[in-house]
Design an enzyme around this catalytic site. Structure first.
Site, PDB file in Angstrom:
ATOM      1  N   ASN A 296       3.646  -9.132   9.540  1.00 45.27           N
ATOM      2  CA  ASN A 296       2.200  -8.249   8.811  1.00 45.27           C
ATOM      3  C   ASN A 296       2.548  -6.540   9.863  1.00 45.27           C
ATOM      4  O   ASN A 296       3.731  -6.587   9.503  1.00 45.27           O
ATOM      5  CB  ASN A 296       0.649  -8.226   9.924  1.00 45.27           C
ATOM      6  N   ARG A 297       1.911  -5.689   9.559  1.00 43.97           N
ATOM      7  CA  ARG A 297       2.802  -4.439   9.090  1.00 43.97           C
ATOM      8  C   ARG A 297       2.592  -3.542  10.637  1.00 43.97           C
ATOM      9  O   ARG A 297       1.346  -4.017  12.183  1.00 43.97           O
ATOM     10  CB  ARG A 297       1.451  -3.798   8.129  1.00 43.97           C
TER      11      ARG A 297
ATOM     12  N   HIS B 274       6.400  -7.344   8.188  1.00 39.25           N
ATOM     13  CA  HIS B 274       7.331  -8.537   8.209  1.00 39.25           C
ATOM     14  C   HIS B 274       8.628  -8.402   9.223  1.00 39.25           C
ATOM     15  O   HIS B 274       9.743  -9.611   8.334  1.00 39.25           O
ATOM     16  CB  HIS B 274       7.190  -9.432   7.110  1.00 39.25           C
TER      17      HIS B 274
ATOM     18  N   HIS C 259       4.431 -18.011   6.216  1.00 37.86           N
ATOM     19  CA  HIS C 259       4.295 -17.211   5.344  1.00 37.86           C
ATOM     20  C   HIS C 259       4.272 -18.307   4.156  1.00 37.86           C
ATOM     21  O   HIS C 259       4.484 -18.143   2.638  1.00 37.86           O
ATOM     22  CB  HIS C 259       5.205 -16.236   4.659  1.00 37.86           C
ATOM     23  N   SER C 260       3.681 -19.573   3.930  1.00 36.68           N
ATOM     24  CA  SER C 260       3.400 -20.361   3.184  1.00 36.68           C
ATOM     25  C   SER C 260       2.110 -19.724   2.117  1.00 36.68           C
ATOM     26  O   SER C 260       0.918 -19.835   2.629  1.00 36.68           O
ATOM     27  CB  SER C 260       3.304 -22.095   3.353  1.00 36.68           C
ATOM     28  N   TYR C 261       2.845 -19.692   0.747  1.00 39.60           N
ATOM     29  CA  TYR C 261       0.945 -20.053  -0.340  1.00 39.60           C
ATOM     30  C   TYR C 261       1.054 -21.020  -0.603  1.00 39.60           C
ATOM     31  O   TYR C 261       1.531 -21.791  -1.221  1.00 39.60           O
ATOM     32  CB  TYR C 261       2.029 -19.025  -1.189  1.00 39.60           C
TER      33      TYR C 261
ATOM     34  N   ASP D  49      -7.240 -10.035   2.032  1.00 43.84           N
ATOM     35  CA  ASP D  49      -4.991  -9.348   2.352  1.00 43.84           C
ATOM     36  C   ASP D  49      -5.810  -8.895   4.287  1.00 43.84           C
ATOM     37  O   ASP D  49      -5.218  -7.995   4.331  1.00 43.84           O
ATOM     38  CB  ASP D  49      -4.587  -8.322   1.680  1.00 43.84           C
TER      39      ASP D  49
ATOM     40  N   GLN E  54      -4.355 -14.276   8.704  1.00 43.06           N
ATOM     41  CA  GLN E  54      -4.658 -13.401   7.566  1.00 43.06           C
ATOM     42  C   GLN E  54      -4.526 -14.491   6.517  1.00 43.06           C
ATOM     43  O   GLN E  54      -3.569 -14.917   6.386  1.00 43.06           O
ATOM     44  CB  GLN E  54      -2.956 -12.495   7.481  1.00 43.06           C
TER      45      GLN E  54
ATOM     46  N   GLU F  84      -2.033 -17.447   7.387  1.00 38.22           N
ATOM     47  CA  GLU F  84      -0.819 -16.611   8.388  1.00 38.22           C
ATOM     48  C   GLU F  84      -1.215 -16.819   9.782  1.00 38.22           C
ATOM     49  O   GLU F  84      -2.309 -16.088   9.877  1.00 38.22           O
ATOM     50  CB  GLU F  84      -0.384 -15.914   7.496  1.00 38.22           C
TER      51      GLU F  84
END
Length: 347
Positions: A80-81, A106, A176-178, A247, A284, A312
């Site tokens: 993340n940020r 990330h 980070h799987s979609y 998000d 997340q 996440e």
């Protein structure tokens, strides 16, 4: 669980990338490459027993090298940020790479998603190890990270994260799987439940404000199952959410450190269900807002807005700059530990 391997590709520097296939007697298949620890495929049955690949990704290594959206990857040193890429630790200010607008995202330009991990097949599963040197992406401390993927006969993909350092640093690892439980189309009809009464609001740069806000009365309320798309347009109107969707970090109800169920996603047409358990304090939820159709992934599918969603498991974004958030500091002699389980079924 069976584990087989084959070559997947070759890095520009000549390093060979291996593809590992984990399978069980129920027919579930998970494919992982040691570049980024990426889950490239995840095949699970629907209510009729028909299989589908329920994660987004690429068919070749070149796709992951050239068109990365962190599909399926291990994220570190910090998921993340971090605002302006800056944080203070023990009186020292560190400046990390700025790779996402004004922020660090990330792990930087070459995070854990962009390195080749060492692999070892063990009794527990597929173990991946990466040694991140002191100063890599300007993080302090030599960090040894270990991640183990294992597949059970009850269709659970278990992910165990471990890390140790020789100098105080910050650590926040995730995958980070979609997901798209239908295998194609959008995820707006997926029904989602998140075990969280609060979330961390963000500013227009997607950085937490530091507030812990109740989800009640907002589009963030997933305390009972509801379609992802039912209030997604309200995210921008009510929360000034960039990208036109979710998000956000959700503050999970029960205390971190204990493995507990925290989220359920269900796709009504196929009956596929994903249940997630974790030891982390947050998750997340990202609804694929920045996918725009420019990336063509597996099976020739163009990934458009809301083609996949991410859940996440993590510590909170920008935690080093918010003393009221759970700490992400790891010191010598301590061990970073994090377990997440993805359990698949059909109803």
């Amino acid at each position: 669980m069976k584990i087989t391997s084959e070559q997947f590709g070759v890095m520009p520097d000549g390093a060979r990338v291996q593809l590992f296939t984990l399978s069980n007697d129920q027919g579930m298949i998970v494919r992982i490459i040691n570049y980024g620890g990426i889950i490239t495929q995840l095949h699970v049955p629907d209510r009729n027993g028909d299989m589908a690949d329920v994660v987004l990704g690429h068919e070749t290594l070149e796709g992951y090298l050239d068109r990365s959206r962190y599909f399926g990857a291990l994220i570190g040193r910090y998921a993340n940020r971090i605002a302006h890429g800056r944080f203070d630790l023990d009186g020292v200010e560190y400046q990390l790479a700025i790779n996402n607008g004004h922020n660090h995202l990330h792990g930087g330009f070459r995070g854990f998603d962009k390195v080749v991990w060492q692999t070892n097949k063990t009794e527990d599963g597929l173990q991946l190890t990466y040694f991140s040197k002191d100063g890599e992406e300007n993080y302090p401390g030599n960090l040894e990270a270990k991640v183990t993927y294992s597949l059970t006969e009850t269709n659970e993909l278990r992910i165990e994260y471990r890390a140790a350092t020789d100098r105080a640093t910050i650590v926040n690892l995730t995958n980070h799987s979609y997901f798209n439980l239908a295998g194609s189309g959008t995820i707006l009809g997926h029904e989602l439940t998140i075990d969280a009464d609060a979330f961390t609001p963000v500013d227009d740069r997607l950085i937490p404000t530091g507030e812990i806000k109740a989800v009640a009365g907002t589009p963030m309320d997933f305390t009972s199952a509801r379609p992802i798309g039912s209030r997604i347009n309200d995210c921008f109107d009510q929360l000034q959410m960039a990208g036109g969707g979710y998000d956000h970090n959700f503050v999970l109800r029960t205390a971190s450190g204990t493995l507990r169920h925290i989220a359920t996603a269900r796709e009504p047409a196929s009956g596929r269900v994903l249940r997630i358990a974790t030891t982390e304090p947050g998750v997340q939820f990202y609804s694929g807002n920045f996918l725009d159709g420019s990336i063509v992934g597996k099976y020739g599918i163009a990934y458009r807005k809301h083609s996949g969603f991410c859940l996440e498991t993590q510590h909170f974004p920008d935690s080093p700059n918010h003393p009221n958030f759970p700490t992400t500091v790891l010191r010598p002699g301590e061990e970073y530990r994090h377990t997440t389980i993805l359990k698949f079924s059909a109803e």
